[in-house]
Structures are given as C-alpha cells and as structure tokens.
Design an enzyme around this catalytic site. Structure first.
Site, PDB file in Angstrom:
ATOM      1  N   GLU A 356       0.794  -1.234   0.000  1.00 29.86           N
ATOM      2  CA  GLU A 356       0.000   0.000   0.000  1.00 29.86           C
ATOM      3  C   GLU A 356       0.826   1.284   0.000  1.00 29.86           C
ATOM      4  O   GLU A 356       0.298   2.345  -0.236  1.00 29.86           O
ATOM      5  CB  GLU A 356      -1.004   0.010   1.151  1.00 29.86           C
ATOM      6  CG  GLU A 356      -0.395  -0.005   2.528  1.00 29.86           C
ATOM      7  CD  GLU A 356      -0.666  -1.318   3.244  1.00 29.86           C
ATOM      8  OE1 GLU A 356      -0.728  -2.364   2.552  1.00 29.86           O
ATOM      9  OE2 GLU A 356      -0.817  -1.301   4.467  1.00 29.86           O
ATOM     10  N   ASN A 357       2.131   1.189   0.261  1.00 29.10           N
ATOM     11  CA  ASN A 357       2.937   2.398   0.150  1.00 29.10           C
ATOM     12  C   ASN A 357       3.237   2.749  -1.300  1.00 29.10           C
ATOM     13  O   ASN A 357       3.890   3.756  -1.557  1.00 29.10           O
ATOM     14  CB  ASN A 357       4.232   2.265   0.955  1.00 29.10           C
ATOM     15  CG  ASN A 357       5.068   1.091   0.518  1.00 29.10           C
ATOM     16  OD1 ASN A 357       4.544   0.079   0.083  1.00 29.10           O
ATOM     17  ND2 ASN A 357       6.369   1.217   0.620  1.00 29.10           N
TER      18      ASN A 357
END
Ligand SMILES: *[C@@H]1O[C@H](CO)[C@@H](O)[C@H](O)[C@H]1NC(C)=O
Length: 524
Positions: A356-357
């Site tokens: 998700e980064n």
C-alpha cells in the site's frame, strides 16, 4: 511549454478586457523576447518569473512556519521523509504544530525528533507502529492523535488539494471512526479528554458510506528526488507515497530535493508534480536516508535450527494460507504470516503483490523470522510505483482480489478487530480498514486459534474496537479453516489432522456449522 509560457506571461492581466488580436500579439511579442534573451532550452531563468523560490539553507525555507501551524509531512515510515526540513524545525523551535503524516518516524529520526522536543501538539496519522515515544506520549495524554485509516488519510489530502471539501467512503463504517468517541487525547487518569467526531452516514447503491472531510495544510514539507530549475518535481521509487498528494494540499509547499537539474533534463510528460504546486525548493547536500528494516537474501543455513512450537504453528497457518492464491490474482498481504505465505506461491502461477505504500509487483520475501513491514523489498520486471492516494484508489476501487491479514478477534459474522486495545496498545489501523472495506476483495484472516492463556479469539461479538464490520470471508488458524457468511455465521470446512469438530468447539468462542464436506486441513 508554449501554453505554459502564455499563461505565465498573462498572469495578472485581465483576459476579458483583451481583444483576441491584442492578446495574440502580446503573446507573440513577449514570447519572442523571452526566447531570445534566455539561454536556449530554459524559458524562465530569472527569479521574477519562476514560480518556485530556491533556497540553500533549509532553515531559511521553514523559518516563517508559525507556532500552531498545520504541516503536511510526506513519507511512509522513514522512506521519503523531508529529513533536512524536519531538522530545521528543531532549530526554529516552532511549537504547537499539528502534523499530518502517515507515521511519526522512529524514536530518534524523522518526526520522532519533533515529538521528543514536544513541538507537536497533534498528529493526524494512520500508524503509530514501532515508535515507542509516540505511543507513550499518546497513552499518557501528552499528545493528541487523530488516527485515520491510511487510504482515508491519503484521499482527504488529495481532496484538499483538489478543492473537494468532503467525500464518502466505505472505510471505517461500523467502527469507532464512524461512531465517534475514539480517543484523540487521554487525561492523565486514562479517561478520554478529547474524542473523535461522529461521521455522517449515507447509503449509495445499497451500501453504507461515511463522510470524510478534506485536509489542507498551512505548509507541506516534502521530500523529492529532483527538481528542475522551473520547480517541476520527480520522486524516486516508493518515495512518492504521501509526498505527491501533499504537494497540492498546502498554502506553501516546501520541497527538499537531492538534485536541482536544468529544465528539460526530465521530459515534461515524466513530471510528477508540476511547478504550480511548488513554492520553495531546497537542495540538501547530505541525506542519511535511514532504512527501518534492511532485508537481504539469507544464505541457507547448513543445519537449520530446531523448530519451536510457535514456529510449527505459524508454518501450518502459512502453508494453508498459501493455497488461497490463484493464478493472475492481485493480492495485498499483511505483515507477518500473510507475507510469509507468499514464499509458498506455486511456481506455475503468477500472483501480483501490491504494497500500500505504492508498489505493484514485488517479489515474495524469503523465509525470515524477522519479517515485519517497512523492510526493503525487490520488485519484478513490469512492476509499478505510485503514490498513496493512487494505491488506495486501487484498493478502495475493488481492483485487488485478495487481502490476507492478522486479527486479534473475529466475530461469527466476520467483524474484525486488529488495530487497538483501548488504553493499552495502539499500533494504528494503517491500511487495514481500507483493505477490508473494499467490495470485491476477498478478506482472509490468518491467526492463531486462541490468544495467550487460551482466551478465545473467534467470538459471538468482538469486544475490541472493530477494523471492519462483516468483512471477513475466511478464517485460517493452526487448527481449522472456517468460511464466514455475513448473515448466517461460521462453517467449519477444514480441521487439522487428529482433531474433531468437538475439539474445535471447545476452543472457539461461538457456535459454528460443520460443513458436510469437512476435510482435513490442506497444506501446500
Ligand atoms: C481479480 O479481479 C478482477 C476484477 O477486479 C477480475 O476481473 C479477475 O478475474 C480477478 N482475478 C482473479 C484471479 O480472481
């Protein structure tokens, strides 16, 4: 470029008062002068026409940030944080800051430094994680913390920059985020001094959504890779994260870069942030770029260490969880067991792992006992990097097929609790609330069947604050696998060899059906 040039030259002129003919002749005339006077390939080298100011001293770039300001601080963990600008705030001594940042660095680096000096009054973040001082100040009532789901945080910032005052998301529905009353500040005695506000709920197409308001800042402190002399910005790899949306959401955006290059060094179509969003640029000459977890390929040990009981339990869950992967899937895996399961993906299938980064296409990590998040990873050819708002558009939009994550408690209807124990432990929800709220994403929980001391984790109703309501599709433990029906409850579909449904009943805190097709627990 010509279009930009025209608009810049006309800045301050009232377009409506100009006849088209007059307008065109002015443009032509002024453009002609510019092009002749300036070095080739660089239209705007005089400071009066540059939109961004360039600084050589980072303290000069931040010295007008006043006490009580709201600052947006880019970065994810320690990756892509504006380390020089943060250090400069230690020098200016500004106080009472509200800092909007996904994390607060670590105890002795990044925003953690400003926490130590008590310059921050409030953090708006998704993850406290491994920062011990952050957790301590929050639980002892010294620091206000507005915990916000990671995707909601990214989108609130994006919306702020895009002039959208609020939006609706399914993330957080049925949790403390929606209900309000989540502790922002504790009193010394542990009671709640400031509680979060309740969110407005609205139904769209039969689903419930909550209203989230945009976030804007007085200043944004950004770390980028390169700026050109016109103030256009590019980021490197996953360092884009929150930096990209934050550039657009502050009145004054201050970007520190590793290199300032001539205009034209990177192609106009490769620019991540156009100069219009960038007021100040500072070129740092030293970067520590600390890494939270450096993970490298391990040399196979000659004689593997004997396995502990807890390792055997974990491996059983991992080898069952790995069977959830299907060819062509896009999957987001939580830290720990889910990530380790990716080591067992069958070689004949392709699974695209999303982080998700801002990564799509990382490779499974190798077996490692030290597997936690924010570690270094390797990407495959064909991988892509993107910003946090983009990452959660992917997640929220239902483009991810599978998410696997750990849990502290799961209810029979699939409610999940895994982000905090009030007054005791606050890690933050990170991206978990967004992941489990996504329609179209299968949610698989991997966890030990019972907590320490034999306390039940699979229950009628969760007693801990929820991460999501009726969101879990399957539960995998070292003893059993359950399918979850969000209205009918649990069905036991697999059981570990040697155990019976009655054994499972004895260690499960709620009723479940037994599938007529009950089979031994599968392993890869
Ligand atoms: C993944 O989800 C997409 C829809 O977003 C779907 O078209 C595709 O078939 C799914 N793939 C797998 C392997 O489940």
């Amino acid at each position: 470029t010509l279009l930009d040039l025209h608009l810049w030259l006309l800045d301050g002129l009232n377009l409506h008062s100009l006849l088209l003919k007059d307008l065109l002749s002015r443009i032509a005339y002024l453009s002609f002068i510019q092009l002749n006077e300036l070095p080739c390939g660089c239209y705007f080298s005089t400071s009066s026409q540059r939109s961004s100011d360039f600084y050589t001293d980072p303290t000069e770039a931040v010295k007008d940030i006043p006490d009580g300001a709201t600052i947006l601080v880019g970065g994810f963990g320690l990756c892509g944080i504006p380390e020089n600008l943060i250090n400069s705030l230690l020098k200016t001594g500004v106080k009472g800051l509200t800092a909007v940042s996904n994390n607060a660095g670590v105890d002795n680096f990044g925003l953690g430094l400003l926490l130590q000096t008590k310059q921050i009054k409030r953090m708006i973040s998704s993850y406290v994680g491994e920062n011990v001082e952050f957790e301590r100040q929050y639980l002892s009532g010294e620091l206000e913390v507005e915990l916000t789901p990671q995707g909601t945080l990214a989108e609130r910032i994006r919306a702020g920059g895009a002039g959208i005052p609020a939006f609706f998301t399914a993330t957080g529905y049925g949790t403390l985020i929606q209900e309000g009353g989540s502790p922002i500040k504790y009193n010394k005695d542990g009671s709640i001094a400031i509680a979060s506000e309740k969110r407005q709920v609205q139904e769209f197409n039969g689903r419930q959504y909550i209203m989230e308001k945009a976030i804007t800042g007085d200043f944004a402190l950004i770390k980028a890779w390169k700026a050109d002399r016109a103030g256009n910005i590019v980021f490197r790899k996953t360092a884009r994260n929150f930096n990209q949306p934050m550039c657009k959401a502050a009145k004054t955006t201050i970007v520190e870069v590793e290199e300032v290059v001539d205009v034209g060094t990177f192609a106009a179509e490769d620019i991540h942030i156009p100069s219009i969003y960038v007021q100040r640029v500072f070129q740092g000459d030293s970067y520590e770029k600390r890494i939270e977890k450096r993970t490298v390929k391990k040399v196979q040990e000659q004689q593997p260490k004997p396995k502990k009981d807890s390792d055997i339990v974990r491996e059983r869950i991992i080898r069952r969880a790995a069977l959830e992967f299907e060819d062509g899937m896009y999957a987001n895996l939580g830290i720990g067991i889910p990530m380790l399961a990716s080591n067992f993906i069958k070689p004949d299938i392709t699974v695209h792992l999303q982080s998700e980064n801002g990564i799509l296409g990382l490779i499974p990590i190798l077996w490692s006992e030290l597997c936690v998040g924010k570690e270094t990873v390797t990407v495959l050819p064909g991988a892509a990097y993107f910003s946090s708002d983009e990452s959660f558009a992917m997640i929220r939009g239902g483009h991810i097929n599978l998410t696997m994550l750990g849990a502290m408690q799961v209810s029979k209807y699939g409610d999940l609790a895994n982000w905090m124990i009030p007054g005791k432990m606050v890690k933050g929800m990170g991206g978990a609330m967004d992941l489990v709220a996504s329609a179209g994403t299968k949610v698989v929980v991997t966890m030990e069947h019972s907590a320490k001391g034999g306390k039940h984790k699979i229950l009628d109703k969760c007693s801990l604050p929820l991460t999501g309501k009726q969101c879990v599709d399957r539960i995998i433990t070292e003893k059993a696998v359950f399918d979850v029906d969000k209205t009918k409850g649990l069905t036991l579909i697999e059981v570990w060899e040697g155990l019976t449904p009655d054994d499972i009943k004895a260690c499960t805190g709620t009723h479940f059906e037994v599938s007529p097709k009950l089979r031994p627990m599968q392993q890869i």
